[in-house]
Design a protein around this motif. Structure first.
Motif, PDB file in Angstrom:
ATOM      1  N   UNK A   1       0.854  -1.200   0.000  1.00 31.40           N
ATOM      2  CA  UNK A   1       0.000   0.000   0.000  1.00 31.40           C
ATOM      3  C   UNK A   1       0.882   1.238   0.000  1.00 31.40           C
ATOM      4  N   UNK A   2       0.640   2.161  -0.949  1.00 28.99           N
ATOM      5  CA  UNK A   2       1.470   3.352  -1.100  1.00 28.99           C
ATOM      6  C   UNK A   2       1.257   4.321   0.061  1.00 28.99           C
ATOM      7  N   UNK A   3       2.280   5.109   0.322  1.00 33.18           N
ATOM      8  CA  UNK A   3       2.216   6.109   1.383  1.00 33.18           C
ATOM      9  C   UNK A   3       1.341   7.285   0.972  1.00 33.18           C
ATOM     10  N   UNK A   4       0.871   8.009   1.980  1.00 32.11           N
ATOM     11  CA  UNK A   4       0.151   9.258   1.747  1.00 32.11           C
ATOM     12  C   UNK A   4       0.891  10.382   2.451  1.00 32.11           C
ATOM     13  N   UNK A   5       0.635  11.611   2.033  1.00 36.30           N
ATOM     14  CA  UNK A   5       1.268  12.759   2.694  1.00 36.30           C
ATOM     15  C   UNK A   5       0.893  12.814   4.162  1.00 36.30           C
ATOM     16  N   UNK A   6      -0.336  12.441   4.478  1.00 37.78           N
ATOM     17  CA  UNK A   6      -0.781  12.461   5.871  1.00 37.78           C
ATOM     18  C   UNK A   6       0.020  11.468   6.705  1.00 37.78           C
ATOM     19  N   UNK A   7       0.280  10.276   6.151  1.00 38.97           N
ATOM     20  CA  UNK A   7       1.047   9.267   6.875  1.00 38.97           C
ATOM     21  C   UNK A   7       2.479   9.727   7.112  1.00 38.97           C
ATOM     22  N   UNK A   8       3.033  10.422   6.136  1.00 43.79           N
ATOM     23  CA  UNK A   8       4.410  10.934   6.283  1.00 43.79           C
ATOM     24  C   UNK A   8       4.458  11.975   7.389  1.00 43.79           C
ATOM     25  N   UNK A   9       3.488  12.895   7.381  1.00 43.42           N
ATOM     26  CA  UNK A   9       3.448  13.937   8.417  1.00 43.42           C
ATOM     27  C   UNK A   9       3.239  13.335   9.799  1.00 43.42           C
ATOM     28  N   UNK A  10       2.498  12.238   9.869  1.00 46.11           N
ATOM     29  CA  UNK A  10       2.157  11.636  11.165  1.00 46.11           C
ATOM     30  C   UNK A  10       3.276  10.759  11.722  1.00 46.11           C
ATOM     31  N   UNK A  11       4.302  10.498  10.922  1.00 44.58           N
ATOM     32  CA  UNK A  11       5.393   9.620  11.387  1.00 44.58           C
ATOM     33  C   UNK A  11       6.140  10.285  12.532  1.00 44.58           C
ATOM     34  N   UNK A  12       6.125   9.679  13.693  1.00 47.16           N
ATOM     35  CA  UNK A  12       6.760  10.238  14.881  1.00 47.16           C
ATOM     36  C   UNK A  12       7.986   9.406  15.270  1.00 47.16           C
ATOM     37  N   UNK A  13       8.979  10.043  15.857  1.00 47.95           N
ATOM     38  CA  UNK A  13      10.169   9.284  16.277  1.00 47.95           C
ATOM     39  C   UNK A  13       9.845   8.260  17.352  1.00 47.95           C
ATOM     40  N   UNK A  14      10.550   7.142  17.323  1.00 52.89           N
ATOM     41  CA  UNK A  14      10.432   6.081  18.311  1.00 52.89           C
ATOM     42  C   UNK A  14      11.804   5.821  18.919  1.00 52.89           C
ATOM     43  N   UNK A  15      11.876   5.043  19.985  1.00 50.17           N
ATOM     44  CA  UNK A  15      13.186   4.774  20.604  1.00 50.17           C
ATOM     45  C   UNK A  15      14.207   4.205  19.624  1.00 50.17           C
ATOM     46  N   UNK A  16      13.749   3.487  18.594  1.00 52.84           N
ATOM     47  CA  UNK A  16      14.652   2.944  17.588  1.00 52.84           C
ATOM     48  C   UNK A  16      14.191   3.388  16.200  1.00 52.84           C
ATOM     49  N   UNK A  17      15.151   3.539  15.290  1.00 51.24           N
ATOM     50  CA  UNK A  17      14.837   3.946  13.923  1.00 51.24           C
ATOM     51  C   UNK A  17      13.918   2.902  13.262  1.00 51.24           C
ATOM     52  N   UNK A  18      13.064   3.384  12.357  1.00 49.33           N
ATOM     53  CA  UNK A  18      12.175   2.456  11.657  1.00 49.33           C
ATOM     54  C   UNK A  18      11.885   2.976  10.251  1.00 49.33           C
ATOM     55  N   UNK A  19      11.268   2.113   9.425  1.00 50.70           N
ATOM     56  CA  UNK A  19      10.989   2.441   8.029  1.00 50.70           C
ATOM     57  C   UNK A  19       9.485   2.387   7.765  1.00 50.70           C
ATOM     58  N   UNK A  20       9.024   3.296   6.876  1.00 45.73           N
ATOM     59  CA  UNK A  20       7.654   3.247   6.373  1.00 45.73           C
ATOM     60  C   UNK A  20       7.755   3.134   4.856  1.00 45.73           C
ATOM     61  N   UNK A  21       7.300   2.035   4.293  1.00 47.37           N
ATOM     62  CA  UNK A  21       7.509   1.751   2.880  1.00 47.37           C
ATOM     63  C   UNK A  21       6.436   2.399   2.011  1.00 47.37           C
ATOM     64  N   UNK A  22       6.860   2.840   0.837  1.00 46.05           N
ATOM     65  CA  UNK A  22       5.945   3.384  -0.163  1.00 46.05           C
ATOM     66  C   UNK A  22       5.715   2.310  -1.238  1.00 46.05           C
ATOM     67  N   UNK A  23       6.542   2.283  -2.257  1.00 44.51           N
ATOM     68  CA  UNK A  23       6.392   1.276  -3.306  1.00 44.51           C
ATOM     69  C   UNK A  23       7.696   1.164  -4.083  1.00 44.51           C
ATOM     70  N   UNK A  24       7.935  -0.025  -4.629  1.00 46.93           N
ATOM     71  CA  UNK A  24       9.084  -0.297  -5.507  1.00 46.93           C
ATOM     72  C   UNK A  24      10.411   0.136  -4.876  1.00 46.93           C
ATOM     73  N   UNK A  25      10.551  -0.190  -3.572  1.00 43.31           N
ATOM     74  CA  UNK A  25      11.838   0.057  -2.903  1.00 43.31           C
ATOM     75  C   UNK A  25      11.971   1.405  -2.230  1.00 43.31           C
ATOM     76  N   UNK A  26      11.028   2.318  -2.431  1.00 41.20           N
ATOM     77  CA  UNK A  26      11.105   3.637  -1.798  1.00 41.20           C
ATOM     78  C   UNK A  26      10.515   3.564  -0.395  1.00 41.20           C
TER      79      UNK A  26
END
Length: 396
Positions: A1-26
């Motif tokens: 499922x592709x990312x949305x601008x809202x999901x990007x804005x809502x991404x908050x830091x956590x104790x450890x680094x993490x990834x939110x995938x978009x599509x085709x490796x991005x």
């Protein structure tokens, strides 16, 4: 499922680094400090590679997708987009400061935030004023040596040597990028002042003297929390920074049969790659005396209406100042409890050397590199027994 601008804005830091995938490796990479960057995973010449496209919000989602598509186009034409980007960066680099900042940015993946900031601060403070604006290819050994001698002149001999290493690393980076063909910092080592003979930090390694210090601290007065922190430090033999960073949620089974302190790997003295692995958490079995100290701290905090999650919300100098008031200036420092624990316990229990080393978060001296990599035996029962005996010796 592709990312949305809202999901990007809502991404908050956590104790450890993490990834939110978009599509085709991005994907969006979110660091604990809140930094968010766009990255692309791609394959070139049969190998998986990673390309950093830019930081959000400077690079928005739609722009990141366009950059990713352009990179995929280069791959389709047989061009490595990562190599192409490095070549473009190299063309823009001309001064020592720009080369140093590019080297620093490239090294961030392998450093802790604290070390990265220390490296940059040392360059900004001691190197950039003299060399920063100079074309990197025009800098020779005499100019580098003068910078280092200015650092030495204020008595910072070891700092000068560390800065030389960092300047040399910048030149090695520039050589690899094709900007220069030699490292002038490599030839100035012999012209620096010799490193002073290091002195051990003062520590009481006789158990009777250690007990006398704790008794003197009780008579010295001051806030009860400082004396409790001193005793807890003595009973656990951890590093001072580890003690001051302790949080209540790190302690387990305080009212059970096997109380312990689970110190997160990210707070331990480890390389960055090991800090990210919870398997490297350090476990300190707590003796009854240490548990009693924690219960006393709880009561003190309740009386003070302390809502901090930190167990010992103290300045770094508090325990050292207590030892000075107690009359032990120059005889014992907070870090000295590690030497006290190691000396006393090795003298009394020489066959428990491996467990004593592990209790101090050290790899046993006689363990090979292969064993250090694969042997994760924690010897928890032996360490619990050691701390129990240490508590009985120390608290009478």
């Amino acid at each position: 499922m592709a990312l949305s601008n809202a999901a990007v804005r809502a991404a908050r830091p956590k104790p450890r680094a993490y990834k939110i995938f978009d599509e085709r490796g991005l994907f969006l990479f979110v660091k604990p400090n809140g930094l968010r960057s766009w990255r692309l995973r791609y394959r070139y010449d049969g190998r998986e590679k990673l390309l950093c496209l830019g930081q959000w919000p400077d690079l928005q989602l739609v722009e990141a997708r366009a950059s990713a598509e352009a990179a995929r186009g280069l791959v389709a034409m047989g061009v490595d987009p990562g190599l192409q980007k490095r070549k473009s960066t190299a063309v823009q680099i001309c001064t020592f400061e720009s080369a140093a900042r590019a080297w620093h940015a490239q090294s961030l993946e392998h450093w802790t935030e604290r070390h990265a900031q220390d490296v940059l601060d040392s360059l900004v403070r001691d190197v950039f004023p003299a060399l920063g604006a100079m074309p990197i290819g025009a800098i020779g050994a005499p100019a580098v040596l003068q910078v280092l001698r200015d650092v030495e002149s204020r008595g910072s001999i070891e700092t000068a040597r560390r800065i030389r290493q960092r300047i040399s690393a910048v030149f090695c980076f520039a050589i690899a990028e094709g900007l220069v063909d030699q490292d002038p910092a490599a030839v100035v080592t012999r012209a620096l002042r010799p490193t002073p003979i290091s002195r051990r930090q003062p520590a009481l390694t006789d158990i009777d003297e250690a007990r006398a210090l704790l008794a003197a601290c009780d008579r010295a007065g001051g806030p009860p929390i400082v004396r409790l922190a001193s005793r807890f430090l003595a009973l656990t033999a951890v590093r001072m920074g580890t003690l001051l960073g302790a949080r209540w949620d790190e302690f387990e089974q305080l009212d059970g049969d096997a109380p312990l302190w689970r110190i997160p790997a990210e707070r331990m003295k480890l390389k960055k790659a090991r800090k990210a692995d919870p398997a490297n958490d350090h476990i300190v079995p707590l003796c009854p005396e240490a548990v009693a100290m924690l219960h006393q701290v709880r009561r003190v905090q309740l009386r003070c209406s302390e809502g901090n999650q930190r167990v010992f919300p103290l300045p770094p100098s508090a325990i050292g100042a207590l030892y000075k008031r107690a009359g032990y200036a120059g005889r014992h420092v907070p870090h000295g409890w590690r030497a006290a624990f190691s000396t006393v316990m090795n003298e009394r229990f020489p066959l428990e050397r491996a467990a004593i080393d592990l209790a101090l978060a050290h790899a046993p001296a006689d363990m090979s590199k292969v064993e250090r990599a694969y042997n994760r035996a924690e010897m928890l029962d032996q360490r619990r027994s050691l701390f129990a005996r240490w508590g009985e010796l120390l608290i009478t």
